[in-house]
Design a protein around this motif. Structure first.
Motif, PDB file in Angstrom:
ATOM      1  N   PHE A  42       1.168  -0.976   0.067  1.00  0.00           N
ATOM      2  CA  PHE A  42      -0.140   0.071   0.171  1.00  0.00           C
ATOM      3  C   PHE A  42       0.696   1.020   0.082  1.00  0.00           C
ATOM      4  CE2 PHE A  42      -2.564  -2.804   1.954  1.00  0.00           C
ATOM      5  CZ  PHE A  42      -4.265  -2.736   0.833  1.00  0.00           C
ATOM      6  N   GLN A  43       0.409   2.346  -0.688  1.00  0.00           N
ATOM      7  CA  GLN A  43       1.420   3.787  -0.887  1.00  0.00           C
ATOM      8  C   GLN A  43       0.335   4.515  -1.057  1.00  0.00           C
ATOM      9  OE1 GLN A  43       2.601   2.333  -5.410  1.00  0.00           O
ATOM     10  NE2 GLN A  43       4.604   1.335  -4.258  1.00  0.00           N
ATOM     11  N   LEU A  44       1.224   6.242  -0.759  1.00  0.00           N
ATOM     12  CA  LEU A  44       0.466   7.043  -0.732  1.00  0.00           C
ATOM     13  C   LEU A  44       0.141   7.328  -2.110  1.00  0.00           C
ATOM     14  CD1 LEU A  44       1.558   9.830   0.967  1.00  0.00           C
ATOM     15  CD2 LEU A  44      -0.263   8.779   1.878  1.00  0.00           C
ATOM     16  N   PRO A  45      -0.858   7.759  -3.408  1.00  0.00           N
ATOM     17  CA  PRO A  45      -0.960   7.433  -4.650  1.00  0.00           C
ATOM     18  C   PRO A  45      -0.536   8.759  -5.288  1.00  0.00           C
ATOM     19  CG  PRO A  45      -3.431   7.499  -3.351  1.00  0.00           C
ATOM     20  CD  PRO A  45      -2.817   8.136  -2.376  1.00  0.00           C
ATOM     21  N   GLY A  46       0.622   8.259  -5.898  1.00  0.00           N
ATOM     22  CA  GLY A  46       1.727   9.309  -6.389  1.00  0.00           C
ATOM     23  C   GLY A  46       2.373   9.408  -7.033  1.00  0.00           C
ATOM     24  N   GLY A  47       3.530   9.635  -7.915  1.00  0.00           N
ATOM     25  CA  GLY A  47       5.028   9.115  -8.702  1.00  0.00           C
ATOM     26  C   GLY A  47       5.039  10.246  -8.990  1.00  0.00           C
ATOM     27  N   GLY A  48       6.146   9.243  -9.936  1.00  0.00           N
ATOM     28  CA  GLY A  48       7.116   9.882 -10.898  1.00  0.00           C
ATOM     29  C   GLY A  48       7.052  11.475 -11.160  1.00  0.00           C
ATOM     30  N   ILE A  49       7.861  12.753 -11.407  1.00  0.00           N
ATOM     31  CA  ILE A  49       7.676  13.775 -11.928  1.00  0.00           C
ATOM     32  C   ILE A  49       8.222  13.872 -13.461  1.00  0.00           C
ATOM     33  CG2 ILE A  49       8.104  16.755 -11.930  1.00  0.00           C
ATOM     34  CD1 ILE A  49       7.076  16.281  -8.778  1.00  0.00           C
ATOM     35  N   ASP A  50       7.953  13.796 -14.271  1.00  0.00           N
ATOM     36  CA  ASP A  50       8.424  13.893 -15.819  1.00  0.00           C
ATOM     37  C   ASP A  50       9.264  14.195 -16.234  1.00  0.00           C
ATOM     38  OD1 ASP A  50       7.554  11.199 -16.033  1.00  0.00           O
ATOM     39  OD2 ASP A  50       5.742  11.586 -17.498  1.00  0.00           O
ATOM     40  N   LEU A 127      -2.620   3.900   8.330  1.00  0.00           N
ATOM     41  CA  LEU A 127      -1.377   4.417   8.656  1.00  0.00           C
ATOM     42  C   LEU A 127      -0.648   2.748   9.172  1.00  0.00           C
ATOM     43  CD1 LEU A 127       0.565   6.942   9.795  1.00  0.00           C
ATOM     44  CD2 LEU A 127      -0.404   6.291  12.253  1.00  0.00           C
ATOM     45  N   ALA A 128      -1.387   2.023   9.304  1.00  0.00           N
ATOM     46  CA  ALA A 128      -1.164   0.647   9.857  1.00  0.00           C
ATOM     47  C   ALA A 128      -0.157  -0.064   8.364  1.00  0.00           C
ATOM     48  CB  ALA A 128      -1.430   0.054  10.349  1.00  0.00           C
ATOM     49  N   ALA A 129      -1.357  -0.004   7.293  1.00  0.00           N
ATOM     50  CA  ALA A 129      -1.004  -0.461   5.815  1.00  0.00           C
ATOM     51  C   ALA A 129      -0.071  -0.178   5.317  1.00  0.00           C
ATOM     52  CB  ALA A 129      -2.743   0.196   5.354  1.00  0.00           C
ATOM     53  N   LEU A 130       0.417   1.556   4.640  1.00  0.00           N
ATOM     54  CA  LEU A 130       1.653   2.096   4.478  1.00  0.00           C
ATOM     55  C   LEU A 130       2.813   1.332   4.380  1.00  0.00           C
ATOM     56  CD1 LEU A 130       0.003   6.047   5.009  1.00  0.00           C
ATOM     57  CD2 LEU A 130       0.472   4.843   2.295  1.00  0.00           C
ATOM     58  N   SER A 131       3.549   1.063   2.967  1.00  0.00           N
ATOM     59  CA  SER A 131       4.550   0.645   3.628  1.00  0.00           C
ATOM     60  C   SER A 131       6.012   1.015   3.609  1.00  0.00           C
ATOM     61  CB  SER A 131       4.769  -0.553   2.445  1.00  0.00           C
ATOM     62  OG  SER A 131       4.933  -0.052   1.323  1.00  0.00           O
ATOM     63  N   ASN A 132       6.004   2.194   3.209  1.00  0.00           N
ATOM     64  CA  ASN A 132       7.194   3.274   3.273  1.00  0.00           C
ATOM     65  C   ASN A 132       7.211   4.118   4.709  1.00  0.00           C
ATOM     66  OD1 ASN A 132       7.939   5.751   2.774  1.00  0.00           O
ATOM     67  ND2 ASN A 132       7.884   5.220   1.222  1.00  0.00           N
ATOM     68  N   SER A 133       8.120   3.919   5.554  1.00  0.00           N
ATOM     69  CA  SER A 133       8.315   5.378   6.567  1.00  0.00           C
ATOM     70  C   SER A 133       7.977   6.176   6.567  1.00  0.00           C
ATOM     71  CB  SER A 133       9.338   4.577   7.321  1.00  0.00           C
ATOM     72  OG  SER A 133      10.695   4.422   6.389  1.00  0.00           O
ATOM     73  N   GLY A 134       8.297   6.557   4.900  1.00  0.00           N
ATOM     74  CA  GLY A 134       7.774   8.471   4.808  1.00  0.00           C
ATOM     75  C   GLY A 134       6.701   9.189   4.360  1.00  0.00           C
ATOM     76  N   ASP A 135       5.735   7.708   3.884  1.00  0.00           N
ATOM     77  CA  ASP A 135       4.344   7.876   3.588  1.00  0.00           C
ATOM     78  C   ASP A 135       3.456   7.957   4.839  1.00  0.00           C
ATOM     79  OD1 ASP A 135       5.027   7.723   1.163  1.00  0.00           O
ATOM     80  OD2 ASP A 135       3.987   5.968   0.556  1.00  0.00           O
ATOM     81  N   ARG A 136       4.420   6.571   5.941  1.00  0.00           N
ATOM     82  CA  ARG A 136       3.668   6.988   7.670  1.00  0.00           C
ATOM     83  C   ARG A 136       3.777   7.558   7.914  1.00  0.00           C
ATOM     84  NH1 ARG A 136       6.149   1.910   7.041  1.00  0.00           N
ATOM     85  NH2 ARG A 136       7.087   2.356   9.035  1.00  0.00           N
ATOM     86  N   HIS A 137       4.794   8.434   7.946  1.00  0.00           N
ATOM     87  CA  HIS A 137       5.417   9.617   8.897  1.00  0.00           C
ATOM     88  C   HIS A 137       4.634  10.630   8.207  1.00  0.00           C
ATOM     89  CE1 HIS A 137       7.817  13.303  10.288  1.00  0.00           C
ATOM     90  NE2 HIS A 137       7.578  13.433   8.933  1.00  0.00           N
TER      91      HIS A 137
END
Length: 147
Positions: A42-50, A127-137
């Protein structure tokens, strides 16, 4: 800028990869994306800036691709960086993640990006599902401000 995640691998060259991501809140629910590959998470939606694309343009495009929703009310929360290997691109990247708070406005259809599924969750579930610590922060920061 605060760093989250894996340690930097000594001697490894990293390619800068800026991205835009959002904590998406509607009422008391949060919209996340689940990416099936290369590792289910699970992630915050978003992605790379082209190249040549602005952060908000990229954010709107990526959120739509990963969730099927258009968004509104963008407010910048901050940024973090992380150093990681991106197997889908076979690239070591220094990801600079610009984080926004936004509101899902209109569901325009299912996610168009293969392997992505949109999920609505409570704040605690997200909060519990997000896999990356930056997203959780940043999710935790939003939840603290609500309380």
């Amino acid at each position: 800028m605060r760093r989250f995640g894996e340690q930097v691998v000594a001697g490894q060259r990293y390619r800068l990869r800026p991205g835009a991501y959002a904590v998406l809140m509607r009422g008391d629910r949060f919209l996340l994306t689940h990416q099936a590959e290369p590792k289910p998470e699970f992630q915050l939606p978003g992605g790379g800036i082209d190249p040549g694309e602005g952060a908000l343009t990229a954010l709107n495009r990526e959120v739509f691709e990963e969730t099927g929703w258009s968004i509104t009310g963008h407010r910048r929360l901050g940024a973090y960086r992380r150093f990681t290997y991106m197997p889908e691109y076979d690239r070591w990247a220094e990801k600079v993640c610009h984080i926004y708070l936004a509101r899902p406005a209109l569901r325009r259809g299912p996610p168009s990006e293969p392997g992505h599924t949109a999920f609505w969750m409570s704040g605690a579930e997200a909060l519990a599902a997000l896999s990356n610590s930056g997203d959780r922060h940043f999710m935790a920061k939003v939840l603290r401000n609500l309380g």
